[in-house]
Design a protein around this motif. Sequence first.
Motif, PDB file in Angstrom:
ATOM      1  N   GLY A  28       0.854  -1.179   0.000  1.00 65.19           N
ATOM      2  CA  GLY A  28       0.000   0.000   0.000  1.00 65.19           C
ATOM      3  C   GLY A  28       0.888   1.226   0.000  1.00 65.19           C
ATOM      4  N   ALA A  29       0.823   2.045  -1.050  1.00 59.92           N
ATOM      5  CA  ALA A  29       1.698   3.214  -1.171  1.00 59.92           C
ATOM      6  C   ALA A  29       0.892   4.406  -1.675  1.00 59.92           C
ATOM      7  N   ASP A  30       1.049   5.545  -1.034  1.00 61.90           N
ATOM      8  CA  ASP A  30       0.269   6.719  -1.429  1.00 61.90           C
ATOM      9  C   ASP A  30       0.910   8.009  -0.955  1.00 61.90           C
ATOM     10  N   VAL A  31       0.467   9.090  -1.587  1.00 61.94           N
ATOM     11  CA  VAL A  31       0.786  10.452  -1.163  1.00 61.94           C
ATOM     12  C   VAL A  31      -0.534  11.163  -0.922  1.00 61.94           C
ATOM     13  N   ALA A  32      -0.765  11.597   0.307  1.00 65.26           N
ATOM     14  CA  ALA A  32      -2.015  12.281   0.670  1.00 65.26           C
ATOM     15  C   ALA A  32      -1.809  13.788   0.573  1.00 65.26           C
TER      16      ALA A  32
ATOM     17  N   THR B 179      -4.108  16.620   7.656  1.00 67.41           N
ATOM     18  CA  THR B 179      -4.240  15.166   7.476  1.00 67.41           C
ATOM     19  C   THR B 179      -3.529  14.694   6.210  1.00 67.41           C
ATOM     20  N   GLN B 180      -2.449  15.378   5.844  1.00 66.72           N
ATOM     21  CA  GLN B 180      -1.637  14.941   4.712  1.00 66.72           C
ATOM     22  C   GLN B 180      -0.550  13.977   5.201  1.00 66.72           C
TER      23      GLN B 180
ATOM     24  N   ALA C 275      -6.926  15.898  -3.232  1.00 64.72           N
ATOM     25  CA  ALA C 275      -8.228  15.260  -3.037  1.00 64.72           C
ATOM     26  C   ALA C 275      -9.288  16.268  -2.600  1.00 64.72           C
ATOM     27  N   LEU C 276     -10.540  15.896  -2.822  1.00 62.98           N
ATOM     28  CA  LEU C 276     -11.695  16.639  -2.315  1.00 62.98           C
ATOM     29  C   LEU C 276     -12.367  15.760  -1.271  1.00 62.98           C
TER      30      LEU C 276
ATOM     31  N   LEU D 207      -1.288   7.760   5.012  1.00 64.15           N
ATOM     32  CA  LEU D 207      -0.707   6.946   3.939  1.00 64.15           C
ATOM     33  C   LEU D 207      -1.792   6.390   3.029  1.00 64.15           C
ATOM     34  N   TYR D 208      -3.050   6.794   3.213  1.00 64.49           N
ATOM     35  CA  TYR D 208      -4.163   6.231   2.453  1.00 64.49           C
ATOM     36  C   TYR D 208      -4.145   4.695   2.542  1.00 64.49           C
TER      37      TYR D 208
END
Length: 389
Positions: free
Chosen positions: A137-141, A152-153, A194-195, A276-277
């Motif tokens: 699981g990999a993400d950029v918030a 909350t990033q 994001a929204l 990390l979403y």
Amino acid sequence: MNVGIDKIGFFTPNYYVDMVDLANARNENPNKYLIGIGQTEQAVIPNTQDTVTMAANAALQVIDDSNRDKISLIILGTETGIDNSKSGAIYLQNLLGLSRHARAFEIKQACYGATAGIQMAKEFVNLHPNQQALVVGADVARYGVRTAGEVTQGGGAVAMTIAADSTILKLSKNSSVYSDDIMDFWRPLNRTEALVDGHYSNDIYQQFFVKTIHDYLQTNDMNLTDLSALVFHLPYTKMGLKGLREILPELSETDQKHFLSEFEASRVYNKRVGNLYTGSLYLSLLSLLDNSDDLHAGDQIGIFSYGSGAQGEFYTGTLQPGFKNSQRKKQINEILNQRTRLTVPEYETMFAQWPKLDAGDYHLDDLKDHSQFTFTGVNESKRQYQTKA
């Protein structure tokens, strides 16, 4: 057969912003962030890292000569895709030198993607017990500077191998799921930010948690006290606490204190990284494994996964004798403690340097990024990655 998580690793880049610094810069009481949101630090992602490189850097902790040739399924859960067609898992396969005979693909359903990958991998290993799966699981918030979601990033990656005779967590055969068409969070194709309808999303998260945990317990003839701890998807750590409070009235005062104590252990790492979403739930699981003093092999852990839009799933895992790993804990603390603390202006500059969707071709200088895998830009509309010695 004992199919479950055999190894687990984590990566986040070498920068963070302190939540007290951010609160002061935004003329907010720091306790709004420290207590109201439940965050102390937030990872800041440089433009030389993306979901592919963070996934690969995390996977270095779980892939070695003992299992490299056994990996025949590669699943990347992400909602920060780097191409509308080509899967990030294909890049990941190449960077890690994994078998060309492995299936490799990407899953998207907001923060739920890694859980979907784990459930698919579990069934794959049940059918092929001599093989293993890599799930990341990999993400950029990103929500934007000076937005309501700014606090909350975050970003990073959690990598797991799924195997028979797993050493960390045996996965339950069953789970309870619930989904509905909900507009609580979304990211249009033309946006990197994001929204979100924050209050609505919180409500849906709690509703899905209550629905799925009660369904799971009823279906499997279990009680809450059969579980030794609960692990939550933590886009910010207070959100998981809100979910936990929904079921605390069903417990005795002693059991309430126990579950609250285990929750604190499960958010040690997340408080320092942020969102990390797809990786948030599994960073929380990792934090529980490393920081709880009361868990033992054979204990059952309840796991709640949530992805906006919306999908919820509750399942359990049974701790195996090898779930504690002092070297892993030391490595993660080194990752977190050795990061560079940015001033708020420095964080804002780094945030603004994130490549635009229509940026065209460009080159990035990765000399200051000492990670083994880095993103170096786009050439002829093709993403460029570098592997450092």
